[in-house]
Scaffold this motif. Structure first.
Motif, mmCIF file in Angstrom:
data_model
loop_
_atom_site.group_PDB
_atom_site.id
_atom_site.type_symbol
_atom_site.label_atom_id
_atom_site.label_comp_id
_atom_site.label_asym_id
_atom_site.label_seq_id
_atom_site.Cartn_x
_atom_site.Cartn_y
_atom_site.Cartn_z
ATOM 1 N N ARG A 150 22.147 93.324 28.441
ATOM 2 C CA ARG A 150 22.891 92.882 27.263
ATOM 3 C C ARG A 150 21.967 92.261 26.215
ATOM 4 N NH1 ARG A 150 28.329 90.195 29.996
ATOM 5 N NH2 ARG A 150 29.220 92.159 30.732
ATOM 6 N N LEU A 151 21.010 91.473 26.661
ATOM 7 C CA LEU A 151 20.066 90.872 25.718
ATOM 8 C C LEU A 151 19.208 91.938 25.038
ATOM 9 C CD1 LEU A 151 18.943 87.744 27.776
ATOM 10 C CD2 LEU A 151 20.247 87.720 25.640
ATOM 11 N N ARG A 152 18.804 92.944 25.800
ATOM 12 C CA ARG A 152 18.005 94.024 25.221
ATOM 13 C C ARG A 152 18.815 94.819 24.201
ATOM 14 N NH1 ARG A 152 13.188 95.527 27.302
ATOM 15 N NH2 ARG A 152 13.520 97.671 26.620
ATOM 16 N N ALA A 153 20.119 94.944 24.426
ATOM 17 C CA ALA A 153 20.974 95.646 23.465
ATOM 18 C C ALA A 153 21.005 94.906 22.130
ATOM 19 C CB ALA A 153 22.387 95.790 24.031
ATOM 20 N N VAL A 154 21.090 93.572 22.190
ATOM 21 C CA VAL A 154 21.086 92.773 20.962
ATOM 22 C C VAL A 154 19.728 92.862 20.275
ATOM 23 C CG1 VAL A 154 21.262 90.434 20.029
ATOM 24 C CG2 VAL A 154 22.875 91.206 21.765
ATOM 25 N N LEU A 155 18.642 92.765 21.047
ATOM 26 C CA LEU A 155 17.302 92.830 20.465
ATOM 27 C C LEU A 155 17.056 94.187 19.807
ATOM 28 C CD1 LEU A 155 14.749 91.138 20.146
ATOM 29 C CD2 LEU A 155 13.878 92.163 22.249
ATOM 30 N N ARG A 156 17.528 95.245 20.450
ATOM 31 C CA ARG A 156 17.381 96.584 19.871
ATOM 32 C C ARG A 156 18.143 96.688 18.552
ATOM 33 N NH1 ARG A 156 18.227 99.016 24.149
ATOM 34 N NH2 ARG A 156 20.479 99.284 24.005
ATOM 35 N N LEU A 166 25.892 93.148 13.503
ATOM 36 C CA LEU A 166 25.367 92.549 14.729
ATOM 37 C C LEU A 166 26.413 91.650 15.385
ATOM 38 C CD1 LEU A 166 23.089 91.790 16.712
ATOM 39 C CD2 LEU A 166 22.449 89.972 15.116
ATOM 40 N N ALA A 167 27.111 90.858 14.563
ATOM 41 C CA ALA A 167 28.142 89.966 15.102
ATOM 42 C C ALA A 167 29.232 90.768 15.811
ATOM 43 C CB ALA A 167 28.737 89.122 13.976
ATOM 44 N N CYS A 168 29.603 91.902 15.211
ATOM 45 C CA CYS A 168 30.626 92.756 15.829
ATOM 46 C C CYS A 168 30.108 93.357 17.133
ATOM 47 C CB CYS A 168 31.037 93.863 14.868
ATOM 48 S SG CYS A 168 31.896 93.274 13.394
ATOM 49 N N LEU A 169 28.844 93.827 17.112
ATOM 50 C CA LEU A 169 28.257 94.420 18.314
ATOM 51 C C LEU A 169 28.143 93.386 19.427
ATOM 52 C CD1 LEU A 169 26.658 96.716 19.807
ATOM 53 C CD2 LEU A 169 24.605 95.619 18.924
ATOM 54 N N ARG A 178 24.973 81.637 18.080
ATOM 55 C CA ARG A 178 26.283 82.295 18.125
ATOM 56 C C ARG A 178 26.143 83.805 17.966
ATOM 57 N NH1 ARG A 178 27.745 77.677 14.825
ATOM 58 N NH2 ARG A 178 29.109 76.273 16.005
ATOM 59 N N LEU A 179 25.219 84.228 17.088
ATOM 60 C CA LEU A 179 24.999 85.662 16.896
ATOM 61 C C LEU A 179 24.545 86.320 18.189
ATOM 62 C CD1 LEU A 179 23.223 86.200 13.446
ATOM 63 C CD2 LEU A 179 25.311 87.301 14.249
ATOM 64 N N VAL A 180 23.582 85.690 18.850
ATOM 65 C CA VAL A 180 23.052 86.246 20.097
ATOM 66 C C VAL A 180 24.108 86.188 21.192
ATOM 67 C CG1 VAL A 180 21.301 85.971 21.887
ATOM 68 C CG2 VAL A 180 20.685 85.658 19.489
ATOM 69 N N GLY A 181 24.878 85.089 21.203
ATOM 70 C CA GLY A 181 25.875 84.903 22.255
ATOM 71 C C GLY A 181 27.157 85.671 22.053
ATOM 72 N N GLY A 182 27.403 86.155 20.821
ATOM 73 C CA GLY A 182 28.605 86.933 20.569
ATOM 74 C C GLY A 182 29.881 86.122 20.685
ATOM 75 N N GLU A 183 29.861 84.861 20.211
ATOM 76 C CA GLU A 183 31.058 84.030 20.288
ATOM 77 C C GLU A 183 32.144 84.578 19.367
ATOM 78 O OE1 GLU A 183 30.130 79.997 19.512
ATOM 79 O OE2 GLU A 183 28.707 79.810 21.176
ATOM 80 N N PRO A 184 33.414 84.443 19.757
ATOM 81 C CA PRO A 184 34.512 85.005 18.966
ATOM 82 C C PRO A 184 34.560 84.493 17.530
ATOM 83 C CG PRO A 184 35.274 84.365 21.149
ATOM 84 C CD PRO A 184 33.878 83.850 21.018
ATOM 85 N N ALA A 185 34.166 83.231 17.300
ATOM 86 C CA ALA A 185 34.264 82.646 15.956
ATOM 87 C C ALA A 185 33.037 82.934 15.093
ATOM 88 C CB ALA A 185 34.462 81.135 16.070
ATOM 89 N N LEU A 223 15.273 84.238 13.230
ATOM 90 C CA LEU A 223 15.600 83.259 14.268
ATOM 91 C C LEU A 223 16.347 83.907 15.434
ATOM 92 C CD1 LEU A 223 16.709 80.081 12.263
ATOM 93 C CD2 LEU A 223 14.854 80.218 13.926
ATOM 94 N N ALA A 224 17.272 84.811 15.112
ATOM 95 C CA ALA A 224 18.039 85.484 16.161
ATOM 96 C C ALA A 224 17.121 86.329 17.039
ATOM 97 C CB ALA A 224 19.135 86.345 15.536
ATOM 98 N N ALA A 225 16.158 87.027 16.415
ATOM 99 C CA ALA A 225 15.212 87.842 17.188
ATOM 100 C C ALA A 225 14.331 86.959 18.069
ATOM 101 C CB ALA A 225 14.351 88.676 16.239
ATOM 102 N N TYR A 226 13.851 85.857 17.500
ATOM 103 C CA TYR A 226 13.010 84.925 18.260
ATOM 104 C C TYR A 226 13.773 84.376 19.463
ATOM 105 C CZ TYR A 226 10.673 80.494 19.350
ATOM 106 O OH TYR A 226 10.075 79.447 19.999
#
Length: 371
Positions: free
Chosen positions: A331-337, A360-363, A251-258, A279-282
């Motif tokens: 988008r994935l690189r933005a989360v990884l960064r 991170l969740a907000c981003l 969910r963190l990586v996917g940016g789900e609303p909940a 785990l999120a980075a992996y």
């Protein structure tokens, strides 16, 4: 006590020349100390034995330091001659200089461990270079920097050139990480199948300390000579909330609303934020790799697994996530960064893990749901 002719001759000559009427016992003590120093000087080289470990990964160098201490204490059970200095703390460099220049009377070798010399200023690093260079040859000096130093630093260049052995430790990925787990399993006296290693990484993340803890539990369960299988890992590879934490990482990586609500509940129940970050980075790195495979025309999970050097189960899970949500590489690189920024900020004390993950969740929500 029987003495040879040289001993008697030396005793008589020293009494005659010095004019001091000392006893034969006193002369015996001086004779033994002098002989010990002569033997010591004949055995030692003219420079300190220097070991230099550095890099972002800390588990393996910590193991090497522990092994050095264990071997030293086996020969010196009293601990005499062993010193440790953590230069990330308020340690006087004068104390370190005195320790490295002092001559041990009753030990042929001494072990001095120095951690994080690059935590000091550039001027202090130059002082450290001179201190290390002037160290007593009877010392084994192990220097461990728990990060990647600036390559142009004067102290770094000196350590690379002067060290008898220098090793850089980077976090192992893919095949190297599975190889590490296999070697570690053999040290525990068990075997670890490749699917079990992949399952362990997927459930625990890539933190070597956490992986080793889970591996030790599984090894104790199967016993010496046993094999750790996927089923064993599912018993001992993660705690009872493993499914929840893996789902939250998605969910963190996917940016789900909940995600914010799930994250709040996670911390209320005392969840491990560091493990969640790992785990999120992996997972983000896996998704990036599979996205590249899609761009190269690969779609079969076994072909993707072979190309990315991951287990087909992990590849299939990534394909399913990417099929449900259209994640671009940008988008994935933005989360990884952002994950890397959070990791650095937490390690340097600029934020805490809970605040970092909420940011991170907000981003992620903004990145993936921006119109």
């Amino acid at each position: 006590m029987m003495y040879n002719g040289k001993y008697h001759h030396g005793f008589a000559r020293l009494k005659r020349r010095s004019g001091v009427n000392f006893s034969e016992g006193e002369f015996s003590f001086v004779f033994r100390i002098t002989a010990r120093f002569a033997y010591r000087e004949s055995k030692l080289s003219d420079k300190v034995m220097l070991l230099f470990f550095y890099g972002e990964e800390t588990f393996r160098p910590a193991e090497k330091i522990r092994s050095l201490k264990k071997k030293f204490l086996k020969k010196n059970p009293s601990g005499a001659g062993l010193s440790e200095f953590d230069l990330s703390e308020d340690v006087d460099l004068g104390d370190l200089r005195r320790e490295l220049s002092a001559v041990g009377l009753f030990t042929e070798r001494r072990l001095v461990l120095v951690k994080d010399p690059f935590a000091r200023s550039a001027e202090e690093q130059r002082v450290l270079r001179d201190i290390f260079a002037a160290a007593d040859p009877a010392i084994v000096l192990a220097v461990w920097q728990r990060s990647l130093p600036r390559k142009q630093a004067v102290l770094f260049r000196y350590l690379l050139s002067a060290a008898d052995r220098h090793l850089e430790f980077a976090p192992p990925k893919g095949v190297k990480l599975r190889r590490f787990l296999g070697e570690r399993a053999r040290e525990y006296g068990v075997s670890l199948s490749t699917p079990a290693a992949e399952e362990l990484i997927a459930a625990t993340g890539e933190d070597l300390f956490a992986l080793d803890t889970r591996l030790a539990q599984a090894a104790a369960y199967v016993g010496c000579g046993g094999e750790i299988t996927v089923e064993t890992v599912r018993l001992f590879g993660a705690d009872t909330r493993a499914g929840d934490i893996f789902s939250l990482a998605e969910r963190l990586v996917g940016g789900e609303p909940a995600t914010l609500t799930h994250l709040e509940n996670f911390f209320i129940s005392d969840g491990d934020g560091y493990r969640l970050l790992s785990l999120a980075a992996y997972q983000t790195r896996i998704l990036l790799s599979v996205t590249d495979c899609f761009s190269a025309g690969l779609s079969d999970r076994y072909a993707i697994a072979k190309h990315c050097q991951i287990h087909p189960f992990v590849a299939g899970k990534a394909i399913k996530i990417l099929s449900a949500r259209r994640f671009s590489r940008r988008r994935l690189r933005a989360v990884l960064r952002r994950l890397a920024e959070i990791d650095l900020a937490v390690k340097t004390g600029r934020t805490d893990i809970e605040r970092g993950l909420f940011s991170l969740a907000c981003l992620a929500g903004g990145v993936f749901h921006r119109k």
